[in-house]
Design an enzyme around this catalytic site. Structure first.
Site, PDB file in Angstrom:
ATOM      1  N   LYS A 174      27.623   8.041 131.641  1.00 46.13           N
ATOM      2  CA  LYS A 174      27.742   6.686 131.129  1.00 46.13           C
ATOM      3  C   LYS A 174      29.211   6.281 131.223  1.00 46.13           C
ATOM      4  CE  LYS A 174      25.847   5.788 126.886  1.00 46.13           C
ATOM      5  NZ  LYS A 174      24.733   4.863 127.045  1.00 46.13           N
TER       6      LYS A 174
ATOM      7  N   GLY B  81      17.364  13.386 122.429  1.00 42.89           N
ATOM      8  CA  GLY B  81      16.821  14.387 123.348  1.00 42.89           C
ATOM      9  C   GLY B  81      16.023  13.849 124.525  1.00 42.89           C
TER      10      GLY B  81
ATOM     11  N   TRP C 211      17.052  12.622 127.455  1.00 44.70           N
ATOM     12  CA  TRP C 211      17.523  13.147 128.756  1.00 44.70           C
ATOM     13  C   TRP C 211      17.151  14.622 128.888  1.00 44.70           C
ATOM     14  CZ3 TRP C 211      22.611  11.194 131.383  1.00 44.70           C
ATOM     15  CH2 TRP C 211      22.579   9.789 131.477  1.00 44.70           C
TER      16      TRP C 211
ATOM     17  N   ASP D 192      25.543  11.175 128.555  1.00 43.80           N
ATOM     18  CA  ASP D 192      25.185   9.839 128.048  1.00 43.80           C
ATOM     19  C   ASP D 192      25.966   9.604 126.753  1.00 43.80           C
ATOM     20  OD1 ASP D 192      23.727   7.465 128.187  1.00 43.80           O
ATOM     21  OD2 ASP D 192      22.027   8.267 127.052  1.00 43.80           O
TER      22      ASP D 192
HETATM   23  C1  SAM Z   1      23.266   7.152 123.735  1.00 41.35           C
HETATM   24  S1  SAM Z   1      23.187   8.584 122.745  1.00 41.35           S
HETATM   25  C2  SAM Z   1      22.467   9.749 123.835  1.00 41.35           C
HETATM   26  C3  SAM Z   1      21.008   9.540 124.106  1.00 41.35           C
HETATM   27  C4  SAM Z   1      20.398  10.710 124.853  1.00 41.35           C
HETATM   28  N1  SAM Z   1      20.870  10.754 126.230  1.00 41.35           N
HETATM   29  C5  SAM Z   1      18.899  10.634 124.881  1.00 41.35           C
HETATM   30  O1  SAM Z   1      18.320  10.446 125.958  1.00 41.35           O
HETATM   31  O2  SAM Z   1      18.267  10.771 123.840  1.00 41.35           O
HETATM   32  C6  SAM Z   1      24.866   9.082 122.705  1.00 41.35           C
HETATM   33  C7  SAM Z   1      25.121  10.360 121.948  1.00 41.35           C
HETATM   34  O3  SAM Z   1      26.455  10.811 122.199  1.00 41.35           O
HETATM   35  C8  SAM Z   1      26.800  11.617 121.099  1.00 41.35           C
HETATM   36  N2  SAM Z   1      28.243  11.902 121.068  1.00 41.35           N
HETATM   37  C9  SAM Z   1      29.252  11.033 120.885  1.00 41.35           C
HETATM   38  N3  SAM Z   1      30.438  11.668 120.859  1.00 41.35           N
HETATM   39  C10 SAM Z   1      30.180  12.990 121.058  1.00 41.35           C
HETATM   40  C11 SAM Z   1      30.994  14.152 121.148  1.00 41.35           C
HETATM   41  N4  SAM Z   1      32.332  14.084 121.004  1.00 41.35           N
HETATM   42  N5  SAM Z   1      30.411  15.356 121.356  1.00 41.35           N
HETATM   43  C12 SAM Z   1      29.052  15.432 121.471  1.00 41.35           C
HETATM   44  N6  SAM Z   1      28.227  14.357 121.408  1.00 41.35           N
HETATM   45  C13 SAM Z   1      28.769  13.148 121.206  1.00 41.35           C
HETATM   46  C14 SAM Z   1      26.330  10.781 119.912  1.00 41.35           C
HETATM   47  O4  SAM Z   1      26.200  11.566 118.739  1.00 41.35           O
HETATM   48  C15 SAM Z   1      25.007  10.225 120.423  1.00 41.35           C
HETATM   49  O5  SAM Z   1      23.910  10.952 119.951  1.00 41.35           O
END
Ligand code: SAM
Length: 245
Positions: free
Chosen positions: A191, A88, A90, A151
């Site tokens: 990203k 969370g 972002w 992200d």
């Molecule tokens: C790098 S983290 C995000 C960090 C977030 N931006 C933050 O600031 O806390 C990447 C996230 O992408 C999510 N993710 C990956 N594939 C996904 C999908 N198909 N649908 C939704 N979320 C997804 C993962 O569960 C993970 O929590």
């Protein structure tokens, strides 16, 4: 040398946040070499300490903060869709910058994982590829967004080509979502793992937006192939593009 206070890391040991000082984790049974390296990187990373001191849920929050400070994306009252929100960070940065606490703007997010609530935001648990979830997000923002930010990253396998393809598939889904909801002039930040497969998507972005930039905030690790693509000035969906079903 930077003047940083001594503080506690996730492991509970003391460390200084200066880059260059390296605390080591003792070899213990049950800790793999890669887990030990991850812990060492965390306790020696000044951005981990900075994110914690600012009350952010993730180090990733600093990437968006740095991108927004430099490129001035988010404005009070805007509507933003955040893809891949957990835990969370972002969402926190966006909420502050669009004035969500004061009842301004609209913010919706989605992640496969649970995300603690953010005041006045809709956060769904689910997959962005799930049509029903996507429809719910789109309905909440009234079908229109000023920004779609993503992200999203797939769990890494350690096999770089596989990880690249999996994350590029998420980039494609994020771009598809952006083109469904962005208002004319809207923006898309995502990203992107460099590796070749993203090139076709970059071509599509250049057709759909006035400007496409590659950016790498300081908080993005220099050794990582991660970059962010920043697309501004949405022009509309290119004629040849067919939306994913
Ligand atoms: C790098 S983290 C995000 C960090 C977030 N931006 C933050 O600031 O806390 C990447 C996230 O992408 C999510 N993710 C990956 N594939 C996904 C999908 N198909 N649908 C939704 N979320 C997804 C993962 O569960 C993970 O929590």
């Amino acid at each position: 040398m930077t003047d940083r206070k001594e503080t506690k890391g996730t492991s509970g040991r003391s460390y200084r946040g200066d880059a260059g000082l390296t605390s080591k984790v003792k070899k213990k049974r049950g800790l793999t070499a890669s887990s030990r390296r991850w812990i060492e990187r965390q306790i020696n990373d000044p951005y981990v300490a900075e994110a914690r001191s600012k009350g952010y849920r993730s180090r990733a929050a600093l990437k968006l903060e740095q991108i927004d400070d430099k490129h001035k994306l988010l404005k009070t009252g805007q509507t933003v869709l955040d893809l891949g929100s957990a835990p969370g960070g972002w969402l926190q940065v966006t909420s502050n910058r669009i004035g969500l606490d004061e009842g301004k703007g609209k913010l919706a997010g989605i992640d496969l994982l649970d995300v603690d609530p953010i005041t006045n935001a809709l956060i769904l648990k689910g997959d962005i590829n799930d049509d029903e979830k996507l429809a719910e997000l789109i309905a909440y923002i009234g079908g229109k967004a000023d920004w779609v930010i993503s992200d999203m990253a797939a769990d890494t396998t350690g096999h770089r080509p596989t990880d690249h393809l999996r994350t590029t598939a998420l980039l494609e889904m994020a771009l598809d979502t952006a083109m469904r909801v962005l208002v004319p002039g809207g923006g898309f930040l995502s990203k992107c793992f460099q590796g070749g497969a993203e090139i076709e998507l970059l071509t599509l972005m250049r057709q759909a937006f006035d400007q496409v930039k590659h950016i790498k905030p300081d908080a993005s690790r220099s050794e990582s192939v991660e970059i962010y693509v920043l697309c501004t000035g949405f022009k509309g969906v290119p004629e040849h593009y067919l939306f994913a079903d």
